[in-house]
Design a protein around this motif. Structure first.
Motif, PDB file in Angstrom:
ATOM      1  N   ASP A  43       6.619  -7.294  -8.547  1.00 49.90           N
ATOM      2  CA  ASP A  43       7.916  -6.754  -8.112  1.00 49.90           C
ATOM      3  C   ASP A  43       7.996  -5.236  -8.282  1.00 49.90           C
ATOM      4  OD1 ASP A  43       8.762  -9.302  -7.484  1.00 49.90           O
ATOM      5  OD2 ASP A  43       9.710  -9.632  -9.445  1.00 49.90           O
ATOM      6  N   ALA A  44       7.147  -4.669  -9.150  1.00 48.74           N
ATOM      7  CA  ALA A  44       7.195  -3.231  -9.396  1.00 48.74           C
ATOM      8  C   ALA A  44       6.386  -2.428  -8.381  1.00 48.74           C
ATOM      9  CB  ALA A  44       6.687  -2.930 -10.809  1.00 48.74           C
ATOM     10  N   ILE A  45       5.633  -3.093  -7.515  1.00 50.99           N
ATOM     11  CA  ILE A  45       4.759  -2.381  -6.579  1.00 50.99           C
ATOM     12  C   ILE A  45       5.507  -1.351  -5.734  1.00 50.99           C
ATOM     13  CG2 ILE A  45       3.317  -2.679  -4.512  1.00 50.99           C
ATOM     14  CD1 ILE A  45       2.160  -5.183  -5.820  1.00 50.99           C
ATOM     15  N   PRO A  46       6.655  -1.681  -5.137  1.00 52.70           N
ATOM     16  CA  PRO A  46       7.353  -0.668  -4.320  1.00 52.70           C
ATOM     17  C   PRO A  46       7.829   0.547  -5.115  1.00 52.70           C
ATOM     18  CG  PRO A  46       8.159  -2.883  -3.829  1.00 52.70           C
ATOM     19  CD  PRO A  46       7.320  -2.990  -5.059  1.00 52.70           C
ATOM     20  N   ASP A  47       7.912   0.429  -6.426  1.00 47.53           N
ATOM     21  CA  ASP A  47       8.324   1.569  -7.239  1.00 47.53           C
ATOM     22  C   ASP A  47       7.236   2.637  -7.331  1.00 47.53           C
ATOM     23  OD1 ASP A  47      10.733   0.288  -7.771  1.00 47.53           O
ATOM     24  OD2 ASP A  47       9.984  -0.596  -9.645  1.00 47.53           O
ATOM     25  N   TYR A  48       5.990   2.226  -7.118  1.00 49.92           N
ATOM     26  CA  TYR A  48       4.868   3.133  -7.343  1.00 49.92           C
ATOM     27  C   TYR A  48       3.959   3.318  -6.134  1.00 49.92           C
ATOM     28  CZ  TYR A  48       6.212   2.155 -12.170  1.00 49.92           C
ATOM     29  OH  TYR A  48       6.914   2.017 -13.345  1.00 49.92           O
ATOM     30  N   PHE A  49       3.980   2.392  -5.191  1.00 47.55           N
ATOM     31  CA  PHE A  49       3.095   2.431  -4.028  1.00 47.55           C
ATOM     32  C   PHE A  49       3.927   2.420  -2.751  1.00 47.55           C
ATOM     33  CE2 PHE A  49       0.727   0.570  -7.478  1.00 47.55           C
ATOM     34  CZ  PHE A  49      -0.561   1.052  -7.350  1.00 47.55           C
ATOM     35  N   ALA A  50       3.382   3.050  -1.697  1.00 47.62           N
ATOM     36  CA  ALA A  50       4.106   3.088  -0.424  1.00 47.62           C
ATOM     37  C   ALA A  50       3.131   2.899   0.726  1.00 47.62           C
ATOM     38  CB  ALA A  50       4.858   4.401  -0.279  1.00 47.62           C
ATOM     39  N   ASP A  51       3.595   2.262   1.775  1.00 52.69           N
ATOM     40  CA  ASP A  51       2.809   2.152   3.001  1.00 52.69           C
ATOM     41  C   ASP A  51       2.985   3.405   3.848  1.00 52.69           C
ATOM     42  OD1 ASP A  51       1.381  -0.244   2.897  1.00 52.69           O
ATOM     43  OD2 ASP A  51       3.173  -1.423   3.339  1.00 52.69           O
ATOM     44  N   PRO A  52       1.964   3.790   4.615  1.00 57.25           N
ATOM     45  CA  PRO A  52       0.673   3.103   4.684  1.00 57.25           C
ATOM     46  C   PRO A  52      -0.176   3.352   3.437  1.00 57.25           C
ATOM     47  CG  PRO A  52       0.627   5.074   6.037  1.00 57.25           C
ATOM     48  CD  PRO A  52       2.037   4.937   5.557  1.00 57.25           C
ATOM     49  N   TYR A  53      -0.511   2.262   2.733  1.00 58.92           N
ATOM     50  CA  TYR A  53      -1.351   2.331   1.539  1.00 58.92           C
ATOM     51  C   TYR A  53      -2.776   2.045   1.980  1.00 58.92           C
ATOM     52  CZ  TYR A  53      -3.480   0.974  -2.916  1.00 58.92           C
ATOM     53  OH  TYR A  53      -4.307   0.880  -3.999  1.00 58.92           O
ATOM     54  N   ILE A  54      -3.641   3.048   1.871  1.00 60.40           N
ATOM     55  CA  ILE A  54      -5.020   2.952   2.352  1.00 60.40           C
ATOM     56  C   ILE A  54      -5.923   2.598   1.185  1.00 60.40           C
ATOM     57  CG2 ILE A  54      -6.891   4.157   3.526  1.00 60.40           C
ATOM     58  CD1 ILE A  54      -4.728   6.080   4.628  1.00 60.40           C
ATOM     59  N   GLN A  55      -6.622   1.487   1.319  1.00 59.94           N
ATOM     60  CA  GLN A  55      -7.447   0.961   0.237  1.00 59.94           C
ATOM     61  C   GLN A  55      -8.924   1.066   0.628  1.00 59.94           C
ATOM     62  OE1 GLN A  55      -8.779   0.212  -2.712  1.00 59.94           O
ATOM     63  NE2 GLN A  55      -6.971  -1.017  -3.196  1.00 59.94           N
ATOM     64  N   HIS A  56      -9.685   1.829  -0.163  1.00 61.63           N
ATOM     65  CA  HIS A  56     -11.107   2.023   0.127  1.00 61.63           C
ATOM     66  C   HIS A  56     -12.009   1.073  -0.658  1.00 61.63           C
ATOM     67  CE1 HIS A  56     -10.630   5.754   2.541  1.00 61.63           C
ATOM     68  NE2 HIS A  56      -9.536   5.893   1.806  1.00 61.63           N
ATOM     69  N   ASN A  57     -11.428   0.245  -1.515  1.00 58.42           N
ATOM     70  CA  ASN A  57     -12.206  -0.799  -2.188  1.00 58.42           C
ATOM     71  C   ASN A  57     -12.316  -1.991  -1.241  1.00 58.42           C
ATOM     72  OD1 ASN A  57     -12.881  -3.156  -3.756  1.00 58.42           O
ATOM     73  ND2 ASN A  57     -12.410  -1.990  -5.596  1.00 58.42           N
ATOM     74  N   PRO A  58     -13.533  -2.421  -0.883  1.00 54.41           N
ATOM     75  CA  PRO A  58     -13.676  -3.492   0.104  1.00 54.41           C
ATOM     76  C   PRO A  58     -13.244  -4.864  -0.395  1.00 54.41           C
ATOM     77  CG  PRO A  58     -15.807  -2.923  -0.820  1.00 54.41           C
ATOM     78  CD  PRO A  58     -14.831  -1.905  -1.351  1.00 54.41           C
ATOM     79  N   MET A  59     -12.898  -4.976  -1.699  1.00 55.79           N
ATOM     80  CA  MET A  59     -12.442  -6.265  -2.219  1.00 55.79           C
ATOM     81  C   MET A  59     -11.025  -6.592  -1.765  1.00 55.79           C
ATOM     82  SD  MET A  59     -13.856  -5.978  -6.145  1.00 55.79           S
ATOM     83  CE  MET A  59     -12.964  -7.470  -6.625  1.00 55.79           C
ATOM     84  N   ALA A  60     -10.319  -5.610  -1.211  1.00 59.10           N
ATOM     85  CA  ALA A  60      -8.934  -5.840  -0.821  1.00 59.10           C
ATOM     86  C   ALA A  60      -8.629  -5.063   0.446  1.00 59.10           C
ATOM     87  CB  ALA A  60      -7.985  -5.401  -1.932  1.00 59.10           C
ATOM     88  N   ALA A  61      -7.708  -5.599   1.239  1.00 55.90           N
ATOM     89  CA  ALA A  61      -7.286  -4.918   2.456  1.00 55.90           C
ATOM     90  C   ALA A  61      -6.277  -3.826   2.106  1.00 55.90           C
ATOM     91  CB  ALA A  61      -6.666  -5.922   3.433  1.00 55.90           C
ATOM     92  N   SER A  62      -6.014  -2.967   3.073  1.00 56.03           N
ATOM     93  CA  SER A  62      -5.013  -1.929   2.893  1.00 56.03           C
ATOM     94  C   SER A  62      -3.610  -2.525   2.985  1.00 56.03           C
ATOM     95  CB  SER A  62      -5.190  -0.839   3.956  1.00 56.03           C
ATOM     96  OG  SER A  62      -6.404  -0.136   3.776  1.00 56.03           O
ATOM     97  N   GLY A  63      -2.618  -1.734   2.537  1.00 61.20           N
ATOM     98  CA  GLY A  63      -1.225  -2.152   2.608  1.00 61.20           C
ATOM     99  C   GLY A  63      -0.728  -2.714   1.291  1.00 61.20           C
ATOM    100  N   ILE A  64       0.561  -2.494   1.018  1.00 58.14           N
ATOM    101  CA  ILE A  64       1.101  -2.959  -0.257  1.00 58.14           C
ATOM    102  C   ILE A  64       1.263  -4.475  -0.282  1.00 58.14           C
ATOM    103  CG2 ILE A  64       2.176  -0.763  -0.829  1.00 58.14           C
ATOM    104  CD1 ILE A  64       4.845  -1.892   0.020  1.00 58.14           C
ATOM    105  N   ASP A  65       1.344  -5.128   0.878  1.00 59.70           N
ATOM    106  CA  ASP A  65       1.384  -6.596   0.889  1.00 59.70           C
ATOM    107  C   ASP A  65       0.062  -7.161   0.380  1.00 59.70           C
ATOM    108  OD1 ASP A  65       3.968  -6.637   1.823  1.00 59.70           O
ATOM    109  OD2 ASP A  65       3.392  -6.933   3.922  1.00 59.70           O
ATOM    110  N   ALA A  66      -1.045  -6.557   0.830  1.00 60.46           N
ATOM    111  CA  ALA A  66      -2.360  -6.987   0.344  1.00 60.46           C
ATOM    112  C   ALA A  66      -2.494  -6.718  -1.145  1.00 60.46           C
ATOM    113  CB  ALA A  66      -3.461  -6.277   1.121  1.00 60.46           C
ATOM    114  N   LEU A  67      -1.965  -5.576  -1.606  1.00 62.45           N
ATOM    115  CA  LEU A  67      -2.002  -5.264  -3.034  1.00 62.45           C
ATOM    116  C   LEU A  67      -1.219  -6.303  -3.826  1.00 62.45           C
ATOM    117  CD1 LEU A  67      -2.715  -3.375  -5.389  1.00 62.45           C
ATOM    118  CD2 LEU A  67      -0.675  -2.045  -4.821  1.00 62.45           C
ATOM    119  N   ALA A  68      -0.069  -6.697  -3.302  1.00 58.00           N
ATOM    120  CA  ALA A  68       0.734  -7.714  -3.974  1.00 58.00           C
ATOM    121  C   ALA A  68      -0.024  -9.034  -4.068  1.00 58.00           C
ATOM    122  CB  ALA A  68       2.051  -7.908  -3.239  1.00 58.00           C
ATOM    123  N   GLY A  69      -0.744  -9.383  -3.009  1.00 58.33           N
ATOM    124  CA  GLY A  69      -1.533 -10.604  -3.046  1.00 58.33           C
ATOM    125  C   GLY A  69      -2.637 -10.550  -4.078  1.00 58.33           C
TER     126      GLY A  69
END
Length: 279
Positions: A43-69
């Motif tokens: 629930d705290a993700i929107p407090d610290y992260f914003a889209d477009p959130y670009i993720q360069h670690n191949p273990m996860a997709a970009s975007g805060i929805d993917a981060l939440a998952g």
């Protein structure tokens, strides 16, 4: 009538503002990693992260929805805190040096880089490898050593030294005087396979040559400098494998006196859709 601010005073105000911004960015990263990654608070993700959130670690997709998952599948520690061994910041970038205990069956030592816009994290790069079981030949681990950021007035000069060293010695392969860049009296090495001093570095290079193991840098992608610390993210080759080199250098009096790194294979295989690349 108000007197105009002198050039020196304006520079001082600008420097003070920049220091305040980097301090805020450092704290944002610590708070974000503590609350979201360590404690697992989705629930705290929107407090610290914003889209477009670009993720360069191949273990996860970009975007805060993917981060939440990703965070939702991790076991958080409600009392845990993020305490990096080292953290430096320059402009909109923050670099941390940390050991992750909850990313797999073994602890992982990592460099993370975060880009911040308008008080939120919008991009992330990292490099991770297993934490070595034993110290190197000089008794140093991948994470111990000096931590204090000093010599802020030497940031630009130290950046220039490291950029020149990486470019000339490691990318171009020029025959350079290494003592121009590395202090021959004190060079503390945290790579698990390399001992202290120019002798240790030379022995490592000799071993690679005798065993026909290719080693080299091809591109310098990122430099983050703060005072006596300079971080670089590069790519190159190690053996026959395309490789990502994340290095952290500490300098004194214009020369490198300490070095940490994380060396890992470049991402390959089945990568997430829309993967933006390692760099």
């Amino acid at each position: 009538m108000m007197k105009p601010i002198t050039t020196f005073a304006a520079l001082a105000l600008s420097t003070t503002a920049a220091m305040a911004d980097t301090a805020e960015n450092r704290q944002l990263v610590i708070d974000a990693m503590t609350e979201v990654l360590i404690r697992g608070n989705v629930d705290a993700i929107p407090d610290y992260f914003a889209d477009p959130y670009i993720q360069h670690n191949p273990m996860a997709a970009s975007g805060i929805d993917a981060l939440a998952g990703l965070v939702g599948h991790m076991q958080g520690d409600p009392e845990g805190t993020f305490e990096p061994a080292r953290i430096i910041a320059e402009d909109d970038l923050v670099v941390t040096h940390y050991v992750y205990e909850n990313f797999g069956p073994v602890p992982l030592v990592a460099f993370d880089v975060f880009r911040i816009e308008e008080g939120r994290i919008v991009e992330h790069w990292d490099n991770m490898i297993p934490l070595a079981d034993e110290p190197n030949a000089s008794g140093r681990t991948q994470i111990d050593g000096e931590t204090e950021v000093t010599d802020l007035d030497q940031t630009a000069a130290n950046r220039a030294v490291v950029e020149d060293f990486i470019t000339r010695a490691l990318i171009n392969g020029e025959e350079v005087d290494y003592t121009q860049y590395i202090n021959p009296e004190m060079y503390l090495q945290h790579n698990p396979q390399v001992a202290d001093g120019l002798e240790g570095f030379g022995a490592f290079m000799q071993y690679l040559g005798e065993n026909e193991i290719a080693f080299g840098y091809s591109d310098l992608h990122m430099v983050v400098a703060e005072g006596n610390f300079v971080f670089t993210a590069s790519e190159g080759i190690f053996g026959e494998t395309p490789t990502a080199y994340f290095d952290l250098f500490r300098l004194e009096d214009g020369r490198i006196v300490e070095h940490w790194d994380v060396i890992a294979d470049m991402p390959s295989g089945d990568l997430p859709e829309g993967y933006p690349g390692k760099f």
